[in-house]
Design an enzyme around this catalytic site. Structure first.
Site, short mmCIF file in Angstrom:
data_model
loop_
_atom_site.label_atom_id
_atom_site.label_comp_id
_atom_site.label_asym_id
_atom_site.label_seq_id
_atom_site.Cartn_x
_atom_site.Cartn_y
_atom_site.Cartn_z
N HIS A 265 3.02 -7.08 4.41
CA HIS A 265 1.64 -6.62 4.63
C HIS A 265 1.20 -6.82 6.07
O HIS A 265 1.87 -7.51 6.86
CB HIS A 265 0.67 -7.35 3.70
CG HIS A 265 0.70 -6.84 2.30
ND1 HIS A 265 -0.26 -6.04 1.77
CD2 HIS A 265 1.64 -6.99 1.32
CE1 HIS A 265 0.04 -5.72 0.53
NE2 HIS A 265 1.21 -6.28 0.22
N GLU B 190 -2.15 0.41 7.78
CA GLU B 190 -1.26 -0.67 7.33
C GLU B 190 -0.03 -0.12 6.60
O GLU B 190 1.09 -0.56 6.81
CB GLU B 190 -2.02 -1.63 6.40
CG GLU B 190 -1.13 -2.74 5.84
CD GLU B 190 -1.87 -3.66 4.88
OE1 GLU B 190 -3.08 -3.48 4.67
OE2 GLU B 190 -1.21 -4.56 4.33
N HIS C 174 0.82 -1.22 0.00
CA HIS C 174 0.00 0.00 0.00
C HIS C 174 0.86 1.28 0.00
O HIS C 174 2.01 1.23 -0.40
CB HIS C 174 -1.01 -0.05 1.15
CG HIS C 174 -1.69 -1.38 1.23
ND1 HIS C 174 -2.78 -1.71 0.46
CD2 HIS C 174 -1.38 -2.51 1.94
CE1 HIS C 174 -3.13 -2.96 0.70
NE2 HIS C 174 -2.31 -3.48 1.59
N GLU D 205 2.09 -11.54 6.04
CA GLU D 205 1.02 -10.79 6.73
C GLU D 205 1.38 -10.78 8.20
O GLU D 205 1.19 -11.76 8.92
CB GLU D 205 -0.34 -11.45 6.51
CG GLU D 205 -0.85 -11.40 5.08
CD GLU D 205 -1.54 -10.08 4.72
OE1 GLU D 205 -1.55 -9.15 5.57
OE2 GLU D 205 -2.05 -9.97 3.59
#
Ligand SMILES: [Zn+2]
Length: 498
Positions: free
Chosen positions: A78, A23, A9, A144
């Site tokens: 992430h 995030e 992102h 993640e």
């Protein structure tokens, strides 16, 4: 080895949001730490990143850049999100790959290294059809790192030392997977030009864990005895700080910050909230003229026996104390005031802060808790901000132009003369405003949004113009050529107060 790092992102895309966090900020912080660690500690590594700041990048821009560069490995960082009960770590390779693929082999190794250090629940190794792991031509992995929607995980994410551990875990995995060669040593022999043959100094960074610092040797001896009862070995080290002798109770020295922090956590668990780490540069000189003085009394890393076991891959590193470029150090190293960042962890407890002030002004308000809470939230050194408030308010005696009723602890908007500056509705809001004002100076990032903006001058700050305390000179205080140094001198006294 060419490593392509992809912090998920960024820019207009915040990624998942929860518990006051975006995030995109956490992924960037972790990725930058990975870059720093791997470049510092390993040979023959090149790193490229899809972004190194808060910018917008499409998924195909990311995969194309890695393909064009011919990276050997693509690593996407992430943070997960779901309902508030989901928590833990998981990682993904492309679901078109078999278990005998290179990516799968790397996943095995990296997964096990990350899970060793990240304090998260292990949700396992998985496969998925995500763009960046599908469209990249080299082996790739997407990790993640916890759930932003979960309180436990999010609490960890806010902590830069957790980010550091997660980054270290990724680096340990990559190093193993790609057989990277560790740099032999970080020691930097320096030869002075004036007396090249006689003076040669080798400096080495050592992270020492202390539990308490006393003006009375007896108190220090009591502490050593108490620790012994809990099977914690310690010794007394005396040191001179601005003319006074202090007796510090030393537990152990480590060559990595990560190991020192691990020990610190254990000590805190044993019930001690006055433990702290000091980063010391020790030097060995071949002549009697020491060219670089240690920060405090020299501790000899060779004789200190850390009692904690360390994970094999980090124990020999001499430099894991690495953070993004805007915060070069994680632990107090006042030896180098010019590099001491505004962003960073808070080491002193609220009680230690309040007690320090009350020795001088018994009527001082108890604000330590607010400095710790908001410091942690904004990633600012709350205890140094507290020192700034002491400096600004003269130990909360308000002997300057600001009145106590204004709850303005850092002279925000008070330019001297009759200009008394801003007022805040209560103590808590006053501290919040100060930390927001510091945040404005320390970083260009948008202000995290859990708390309302109460600093009336936030928008007037040249954002990111003062990443360190000394960079506030002439900015927060005009003219103020020693403003930052005075704050750090106070902070040093606070650290050494028993
Ligand atoms: Zn994401």
């Amino acid at each position: 080895m060419k490593l392509y790092l992809d912090p998920g992102h960024g820019g207009v895309d915040p990624g998942a949001q929860g518990n006051g966090l975006n995030e995109k900020d956490i992924t960037l912080a972790i990725a930058l730490k990975i870059r720093t660690i791997i470049l510092n500690d390993y040979e023959n590594v090149q790193v490229k990143m899809s972004r190194t700041s808060d910018t917008t990048q499409s998924l195909s821009q990311r995969s194309s850049a890695a393909n064009a560069w011919n990276a050997d490995f693509f690593l996407a960082i992430h943070i997960n999100s779901a309902d508030s009960s989901a928590q833990g770590y998981e990682d993904f390779i492309y679901n078109g790959l078999t278990d005998s693929s290179k990516a799968s082999k790397y996943q095995d190794i990296i997964h096990s290294e990350v899970i060793k250090v990240n304090q998260l629940k292990d949700r396992g190794q998985k496969k998925a059809n995500f763009h960046v792991i599908r469209e990249t031509k080299m082996p790739s992995l997407l990790t993640e790192n916890g759930f932003i929607s979960n309180k436990h995980d999010a609490e960890l994410m806010k902590d830069s030392s957790w980010q550091q551990r997660v980054a270290q875990g990724h680096v340990n995995g990559i190093a193993k997977a790609f057989n990277l060669k560790r740099k032999a040593t970080k020691e930097t022999p320096k030869t002075t030009t004036t007396t090249p043959k006689t003076t040669q100094t080798t400096t080495k960074t050592v992270y020492t864990v202390y539990v308490g610092s006393y003006k009375s040797k007896e108190n220090a001896q009591d502490r050593v005895a108490e620790l012994k009862n809990k099977s914690i070995k310690s010794s007394i080290v005396s040191t001179k700080i601005s003319g006074d002798t202090w007796y510090r109770v030393k537990v152990a020295s480590y060559t990595t910050n990560a190991n020192a922090e691990k020990r610190l956590k254990e000590i805190e668990k044993a019930g001690y909230d006055d433990a702290f780490i000091i980063t010391e540069k020790t030097s060995t000189t071949t002549t009697k003229s020491v060219t670089q003085k240690p920060v405090t009394s020299t501790s000899n890393p060779a004789t200190a026996k850390p009692t904690t076991s360390t994970s094999s891959s980090t124990s020999t590193s001499t430099s894991t104390n690495t953070t993004p470029s805007n915060s070069p150090k994680d632990t107090p190293i006042i030896a180098n005031p010019g590099q001491f960042t505004i962003l960073g962890p808070t080491f002193l407890s609220p009680e230690q802060m309040d007690q320090f002030v009350k020795k001088v002004n018994p009527n001082a308000p108890e604000l330590g808790q607010f400095y710790q809470t908001y410091g942690k939230y904004y990633g600012i050194r709350g205890d140094v901000a507290f020192a700034q408030a002491i400096h600004e308010t003269d130990y909360f005696r308000f002997t300057g132009v600001v009145n106590p009723g204004q709850n303005n602890y850092a002279g925000i908007g008070a330019t001297g003369g009759e200009t008394r500056g801003a007022s805040f509705k209560n103590e808590e809001e006053g501290v919040l405003a100060q930390l927001q004002h510091l945040y404005a100076y320390a970083t260009t990032k948008p202000l995290p949004n859990q708390y309302p903006l109460v600093d009336p001058r936030f928008q007037l700050v040249d954002r990111g113009s003062a990443p360190t305390w000394t960079a506030l000179n002439g900015k927060w205080a005009v003219p103020g050529t020693t403003y930052g140094q005075m704050i750090l001198n106070l902070y040093e006294k606070m650290i050494h107060a028993g």
